[in-house]
Design a protein around this motif. Sequence first.
Motif, PDB file in Angstrom:
ATOM      1  N   ARG A 170       0.842  -1.193   0.000  1.00 31.63           N
ATOM      2  CA  ARG A 170       0.000   0.000   0.000  1.00 31.63           C
ATOM      3  C   ARG A 170       0.872   1.235   0.000  1.00 31.63           C
ATOM      4  NH1 ARG A 170      -4.531  -0.498   4.606  1.00 31.63           N
ATOM      5  NH2 ARG A 170      -5.496   1.071   3.275  1.00 31.63           N
ATOM      6  N   TRP A 171       0.383   2.268  -0.714  1.00 33.61           N
ATOM      7  CA  TRP A 171       1.113   3.534  -0.724  1.00 33.61           C
ATOM      8  C   TRP A 171       0.780   4.388   0.490  1.00 33.61           C
ATOM      9  CZ3 TRP A 171       5.235   3.722  -3.338  1.00 33.61           C
ATOM     10  CH2 TRP A 171       5.342   3.105  -4.587  1.00 33.61           C
ATOM     11  N   GLY A 172      -0.417   4.204   1.030  1.00 41.83           N
ATOM     12  CA  GLY A 172      -0.798   4.997   2.182  1.00 41.83           C
ATOM     13  C   GLY A 172      -2.061   4.448   2.815  1.00 41.83           C
ATOM     14  N   SER A 173      -2.382   4.964   3.990  1.00 41.58           N
ATOM     15  CA  SER A 173      -3.606   4.534   4.673  1.00 41.58           C
ATOM     16  C   SER A 173      -4.117   5.654   5.570  1.00 41.58           C
ATOM     17  CB  SER A 173      -3.351   3.267   5.500  1.00 41.58           C
ATOM     18  OG  SER A 173      -2.468   3.541   6.575  1.00 41.58           O
ATOM     19  N   TRP A 174      -5.429   5.624   5.802  1.00 45.49           N
ATOM     20  CA  TRP A 174      -6.103   6.570   6.689  1.00 45.49           C
ATOM     21  C   TRP A 174      -6.762   5.760   7.789  1.00 45.49           C
ATOM     22  CZ3 TRP A 174      -6.955  11.552   7.931  1.00 45.49           C
ATOM     23  CH2 TRP A 174      -8.113  11.868   8.653  1.00 45.49           C
ATOM     24  N   SER A 175      -6.408   6.027   9.036  1.00 43.51           N
ATOM     25  CA  SER A 175      -6.958   5.239  10.131  1.00 43.51           C
ATOM     26  C   SER A 175      -8.237   5.881  10.657  1.00 43.51           C
ATOM     27  CB  SER A 175      -5.937   5.119  11.269  1.00 43.51           C
ATOM     28  OG  SER A 175      -5.850   6.337  11.989  1.00 43.51           O
ATOM     29  N   SER A 176      -9.031   5.066  11.332  1.00 38.25           N
ATOM     30  CA  SER A 176     -10.278   5.565  11.915  1.00 38.25           C
ATOM     31  C   SER A 176     -10.002   6.607  13.008  1.00 38.25           C
ATOM     32  CB  SER A 176     -11.084   4.398  12.504  1.00 38.25           C
ATOM     33  OG  SER A 176     -10.316   3.702  13.474  1.00 38.25           O
ATOM     34  N   GLY A 178      -7.958   8.993  12.565  1.00 39.11           N
ATOM     35  CA  GLY A 178      -7.589  10.231  11.890  1.00 39.11           C
ATOM     36  C   GLY A 178      -6.102  10.417  11.720  1.00 39.11           C
ATOM     37  N   ARG A 179      -5.390   9.330  11.491  1.00 39.69           N
ATOM     38  CA  ARG A 179      -3.949   9.407  11.292  1.00 39.69           C
ATOM     39  C   ARG A 179      -3.596   8.904   9.897  1.00 39.69           C
ATOM     40  NH1 ARG A 179      -0.466   6.102  15.432  1.00 39.69           N
ATOM     41  NH2 ARG A 179      -1.452   4.379  14.303  1.00 39.69           N
ATOM     42  N   ILE A 180      -2.672   9.590   9.237  1.00 35.46           N
ATOM     43  CA  ILE A 180      -2.224   9.195   7.906  1.00 35.46           C
ATOM     44  C   ILE A 180      -0.883   8.479   8.012  1.00 35.46           C
ATOM     45  CG2 ILE A 180      -1.375  10.057   5.685  1.00 35.46           C
ATOM     46  CD1 ILE A 180      -3.405  12.291   5.877  1.00 35.46           C
ATOM     47  N   HIS A 200      -5.090  11.791  -1.614  1.00 33.64           N
ATOM     48  CA  HIS A 200      -5.986  10.627  -1.579  1.00 33.64           C
ATOM     49  C   HIS A 200      -6.395  10.320  -0.137  1.00 33.64           C
ATOM     50  CE1 HIS A 200      -7.234   6.468  -2.975  1.00 33.64           C
ATOM     51  NE2 HIS A 200      -7.156   6.304  -1.672  1.00 33.64           N
ATOM     52  N   GLU A 201      -5.414  10.260   0.748  1.00 30.06           N
ATOM     53  CA  GLU A 201      -5.718   9.920   2.138  1.00 30.06           C
ATOM     54  C   GLU A 201      -6.502  11.037   2.826  1.00 30.06           C
ATOM     55  OE1 GLU A 201      -5.390   6.960   2.838  1.00 30.06           O
ATOM     56  OE2 GLU A 201      -4.044   6.404   1.208  1.00 30.06           O
ATOM     57  N   LEU A 202      -6.172  12.288   2.527  1.00 31.06           N
ATOM     58  CA  LEU A 202      -6.904  13.404   3.129  1.00 31.06           C
ATOM     59  C   LEU A 202      -8.369  13.413   2.701  1.00 31.06           C
ATOM     60  CD1 LEU A 202      -4.245  16.259   2.838  1.00 31.06           C
ATOM     61  CD2 LEU A 202      -5.121  15.241   4.957  1.00 31.06           C
ATOM     62  N   CYS A 203      -8.652  12.949   1.491  1.00 32.12           N
ATOM     63  CA  CYS A 203     -10.047  12.886   1.027  1.00 32.12           C
ATOM     64  C   CYS A 203     -10.887  11.955   1.901  1.00 32.12           C
ATOM     65  CB  CYS A 203     -10.096  12.419  -0.430  1.00 32.12           C
ATOM     66  SG  CYS A 203      -9.664  13.686  -1.641  1.00 32.12           S
ATOM     67  N   HIS A 204     -10.218  11.016   2.564  1.00 28.25           N
ATOM     68  CA  HIS A 204     -10.958  10.099   3.435  1.00 28.25           C
ATOM     69  C   HIS A 204     -11.483  10.789   4.690  1.00 28.25           C
ATOM     70  CE1 HIS A 204     -10.558   6.494   1.148  1.00 28.25           C
ATOM     71  NE2 HIS A 204      -9.237   6.471   1.201  1.00 28.25           N
ATOM     72  N   MET A 205     -11.023  11.989   4.970  1.00 29.60           N
ATOM     73  CA  MET A 205     -11.606  12.729   6.090  1.00 29.60           C
ATOM     74  C   MET A 205     -13.085  13.007   5.831  1.00 29.60           C
ATOM     75  SD  MET A 205      -8.788  15.509   7.423  1.00 29.60           S
ATOM     76  CE  MET A 205      -8.886  16.454   5.901  1.00 29.60           C
ATOM     77  N   ALA A 206     -13.396  13.249   4.559  1.00 28.41           N
ATOM     78  CA  ALA A 206     -14.779  13.554   4.181  1.00 28.41           C
ATOM     79  C   ALA A 206     -15.532  12.309   3.720  1.00 28.41           C
ATOM     80  CB  ALA A 206     -14.804  14.612   3.078  1.00 28.41           C
ATOM     81  N   HIS A 207     -14.803  11.363   3.138  1.00 26.13           N
ATOM     82  CA  HIS A 207     -15.439  10.174   2.565  1.00 26.13           C
ATOM     83  C   HIS A 207     -14.614   8.939   2.930  1.00 26.13           C
ATOM     84  CE1 HIS A 207     -18.045  12.793   0.182  1.00 26.13           C
ATOM     85  NE2 HIS A 207     -16.961  13.489  -0.118  1.00 26.13           N
TER      86      HIS A 207
END
Length: 238
Positions: A170-176, A178-180, A200-207
């Motif tokens: 994986r290139w990156g991940s977003w945790s529940s 709120g950590r990248i 990409h990961e920051l977009c997961h804050m909204a979605h």
Amino acid sequence: MGQKGFIHLGNENIPFFIAYSRRKTIQISLSPEGTVSVKAPLGMDFSSVEQVVVKRAGWIWGRMEAIRRAGAARRLLRYEDGECHPFLGKNRLLRIIPGRKSSVTLSGAEFLMTVKEAPPSPEVVKSLLDRWYSAQAALIFPESLERCWPSFAFLGRERPPVRARFMKSRWGSWSSRGRITLNTHLVKGLHECMDYVMTHELCHMAHPDHGKGFHGLLLEILPDWKDRKKELENLFLF
């Protein structure tokens, strides 16, 4: 309970493995060894999952070719003096010299590595380079967050913490929480590729998922995200 299917790619019948869980969308991923895994929503029938996999056949084939190229490149690396290793999209010549302590510095277009014992083993050289990459990631990833964050000010959220870690698939991940987490290998590629993963990961804050809302926001912030993603997949640095 999982299921197994096959798709025809090139001259090969490639197996894919389906795991069902409580999710809303289908996710397709490839392991570093090239195994195709599919995560699908509970209750979705096999034929519907298969149709999605077939539609993504071109992407899967491209990803498999990238894995093969990366594997060949890794087999060629000997981690010895005179090799080239990437950093920020450019290959740097590795120079190994004896010294009082082991260290790595970047001097122009060269990595200068000093070692206590010469010649060092490939394992020692790789370990020193990986430590250097990790130290650079700790400095460079916050800079990427600084560049990307203004596009997300409208959310009214606190800036998330970001950490670096070597990851295999994986290139990156977003945790529940709120950590990248970004793959340390990203410091080997261009800033544009790194910023794509950060965005990409920051977009997961909204979605939290990869639905229409997520892709709509990603496209709004990074209209060229597909080009950046393709560049990143072509590099396939881990």
